[in-house]
Design a protein around this motif. Structure first.
Motif, PDB file in Angstrom:
ATOM      1  N   GLU A   1     -15.745  -4.326  -4.205  1.00 42.48           N
ATOM      2  CA  GLU A   1     -15.111  -3.306  -3.608  1.00 42.48           C
ATOM      3  C   GLU A   1     -13.929  -2.160  -4.951  1.00 42.48           C
ATOM      4  O   GLU A   1     -14.102  -2.391  -5.442  1.00 42.48           O
ATOM      5  CB  GLU A   1     -14.091  -3.424  -2.690  1.00 42.48           C
ATOM      6  CG  GLU A   1     -13.408  -1.965  -1.639  1.00 42.48           C
ATOM      7  CD  GLU A   1     -12.221  -2.530  -1.048  1.00 42.48           C
ATOM      8  OE1 GLU A   1     -12.891  -3.253  -0.020  1.00 42.48           O
ATOM      9  OE2 GLU A   1     -11.245  -1.776  -0.612  1.00 42.48           O
ATOM     10  N   LEU A   2     -15.242  -0.607  -4.224  1.00 44.96           N
ATOM     11  CA  LEU A   2     -14.215   0.138  -5.184  1.00 44.96           C
ATOM     12  C   LEU A   2     -12.932   0.728  -4.230  1.00 44.96           C
ATOM     13  O   LEU A   2     -11.941   0.405  -5.017  1.00 44.96           O
ATOM     14  CB  LEU A   2     -15.297   1.133  -5.975  1.00 44.96           C
ATOM     15  CG  LEU A   2     -14.843   2.236  -6.728  1.00 44.96           C
ATOM     16  CD1 LEU A   2     -13.749   2.262  -7.625  1.00 44.96           C
ATOM     17  CD2 LEU A   2     -15.949   2.847  -7.566  1.00 44.96           C
TER      18      LEU A   2
ATOM     19  N   GLU B   1      -3.644   7.403  -2.007  1.00 48.44           N
ATOM     20  CA  GLU B   1      -4.172   7.832  -0.707  1.00 48.44           C
ATOM     21  C   GLU B   1      -4.076   8.733   0.208  1.00 48.44           C
ATOM     22  O   GLU B   1      -3.177   9.525  -0.676  1.00 48.44           O
ATOM     23  CB  GLU B   1      -3.398   6.742  -0.126  1.00 48.44           C
ATOM     24  CG  GLU B   1      -3.894   4.797  -0.712  1.00 48.44           C
ATOM     25  CD  GLU B   1      -3.212   3.637   0.214  1.00 48.44           C
ATOM     26  OE1 GLU B   1      -4.686   2.887   0.813  1.00 48.44           O
ATOM     27  OE2 GLU B   1      -2.503   3.690   1.117  1.00 48.44           O
TER      28      GLU B   1
ATOM     29  N   GLU C   1       0.927  -1.087  -0.193  1.00 50.23           N
ATOM     30  CA  GLU C   1      -0.299   0.390   0.075  1.00 50.23           C
ATOM     31  C   GLU C   1       0.840   0.986   0.227  1.00 50.23           C
ATOM     32  O   GLU C   1       1.552   1.172   0.198  1.00 50.23           O
ATOM     33  CB  GLU C   1      -1.014  -0.433   1.762  1.00 50.23           C
ATOM     34  CG  GLU C   1      -0.161   0.145   2.416  1.00 50.23           C
ATOM     35  CD  GLU C   1      -1.292   0.122   3.972  1.00 50.23           C
ATOM     36  OE1 GLU C   1      -2.082  -0.016   4.065  1.00 50.23           O
ATOM     37  OE2 GLU C   1      -0.207   0.183   4.982  1.00 50.23           O
TER      38      GLU C   1
END
Ligand code: GAP
Length: 440
Positions: free
Chosen positions: A261-262, A196, A145
């Motif tokens: 999920e998006l 993010e 991530e």
């Protein structure tokens, strides 16, 4: 909704997304963005960065290393617990995520029953070795991530940017996960991109900021052309949330292969900063200049997948419509990608009516001059009808036709992708006209 096969075929045919390593027989679930896909993806990332970083006084962006000290991933628990339950059919050796199938049922691949191994945890971290030796001390991981660098660098970012809580750090970049079941085109891959934000707030204010970010994400999805009725805002139950999170919302989308999920929006408390402070020994507390209080800020994290955004933007843009052909009274199905104009790979196409030099030379010059401002395609092959169809299929909002009359009246025909209406516009006014239309 469009079937995935149709979209995948359009992507390949028009150069949006190709199977990766194709001439070597491909690499399962790896995809390359072609010229149009690269433009579309870049437009999405640029729009996101513009909206959430450049135009906000309370945000800064970073571009951190992909491979971090392995201690980062030990501190966060990724090395120990970032895993999915894996089961394998002992007959055909197909692997599945045990939480996604009924292991007492028949194997979907070979039909055998009672052949699944007991589920075992499979770690998703993608390992590599740094340096010349491949021993345990050289092990490193590709980040799963983009989030962690924003926590690890928190102090340096806050001090150098002199931002005060509440403020956010943003990052766009690649992430890697050794997924057990990648698939559904670019929905789940082992290499993907994320956009993010880690938004740092006072603990007492987390709920208010969470709501604001939820609204921001809805507005962003409107901008991406996503119909709200195709979305589902799934409040994750306490039992399914991470222990440190008091609220998590999965933003789900109705894909042709189901509701999945998006994006994710999570309240992460001070979990990450605390882990890194405890394990590294560095003081990551924020010093409030007004109260002189030192504390670890709490975090709201909107986490967006770039590739899933590309997929959803394409699914929403795809339209098939009955449209008149060049033959009087006849019609045919036209495929048109109704991308939001800001995201369309090409904004304008210049199409001379004939390949003859008297048209092609000034038409090329026109395309070159418009290209200084926008992404412009130029096409002089095939009939004008076929060229319009091609531009519809790649989602170009405006086609500019340069014809023989242009040489006399110094005007061109501008065709609108969605309405197919045509308007005669003076060359001297063309740039201003397109500017207004593209911003509309
Ligand atoms: N930092 C939080 C985090 O990474 P996540 O739900 O695991 O949360 C966030 O991932 C988003 O990244 C997902 O909502 C999805 O859009 C995207 N994503 C995650 N895994 C992916 C994969 N294997 N392929 C494509 N996109 C993925």
């Amino acid at each position: 909704m469009i079937e995935m096969d149709k979209l995948i075929s359009l992507c390949k045919r028009r150069g949006f997304v190709f199977p990766g390593s194709d001439i070597y027989g491909g690499l399962a679930n790896s995809w390359d963005y072609g010229p149009l896909g690269a433009e579309l993806k870049k437009n999405i990332k640029d729009a996101w960065w513009d909206r959430f970083v450049r135009r906000r006084a309370d945000m800064v962006g970073i571009d951190a290393a992909l491979i971090m000290n392995p201690k980062v991933w030990e501190a966060t628990g990724h090395v120990a617990t970032f895993s999915d339950p894996l089961t394998e059919c002992t007959k055909c050796h197909t692997r599945y995520r045990a939480d996604q199938i009924d292991i007492t049922a028949a194997c979907a691949h070979c039909g055998s029953k009672g052949t699944f191994t007991p589920p075992a945890q499979f770690n998703l971290m993608l390992k590599t070795f740094l340096g010349a030796k491949e021993g345990a001390e050289a092990v490193a991981y590709f980040r799963p991530e983009t989030a962690q660098a924003m926590f690890v660098d928190f102090k340096m970012i806050q001090e150098t940017s002199r931002k005060r809580v509440p403020f956010g750090i943003a990052q766009v970049g690649k992430a890697f996960r050794n997924e057990i079941t990648p698939g559904n085109f670019i929905f789940r891959t082992r290499e993907f991109e994320q956009m993010e934000v880690e938004y740092f707030v006072k603990e007492s204010e987390w709920a208010k900021h969470f709501e604001t970010w939820l609204t921001e994400l809805k507005v962003w999805l409107d901008f991406c052309g996503v119909d709200r009725t195709h979305l589902h805002f799934h409040e994750i139950e306490e039992a399914d949330r991470a222990f440190y999170s008091k609220r998590t919302v999965d933003i789900e989308y109705q894909y042709p292969f189901g509701l999945k999920e998006l994006y994710g929006l999570a309240y992460r408390g001070d979990y990450d900063l605390k882990c890194h402070q405890d394990k590294s020994g560095a003081d990551l507390r924020y010093l409030d200049p007004e109260t002189n209080e030192k504390y670890l800020p709490h975090v709201i994290e909107p986490s967006l997948g770039v590739d899933r955004t590309v997929l959803v933007v394409m699914l929403e843009a795809y339209h098939e419509e009955e449209a008149p052909t060049a033959e009087a009274g006849e019609s045919a199905i036209r495929v048109v990608m109704k991308f939001p104009k800001a995201l369309a790979p090409y904004k304008v196409a210049v199409l001379p009516l004939s390949k003859k030099e008297e048209l092609s030379v000034p038409a090329r010059q026109l395309a070159d001059s418009l290209r200084q401002k926008w992404a412009v395609d130029y096409d002089e092959t095939q009939s004008i009808g076929k060229r319009y169809r091609r531009q519809d299929e790649i989602g170009t909002p405006y086609c500019v036709t340069f014809d023989f009359d242009t040489l006399n009246d110094q005007a061109v025909t501008v065709r609108d992708r969605d309405s197919m209406k045509q308007e005669r516009v003076k060359l001297s006014e063309l740039e201003a006209y397109l500017d207004t239309q593209l911003k509309a």
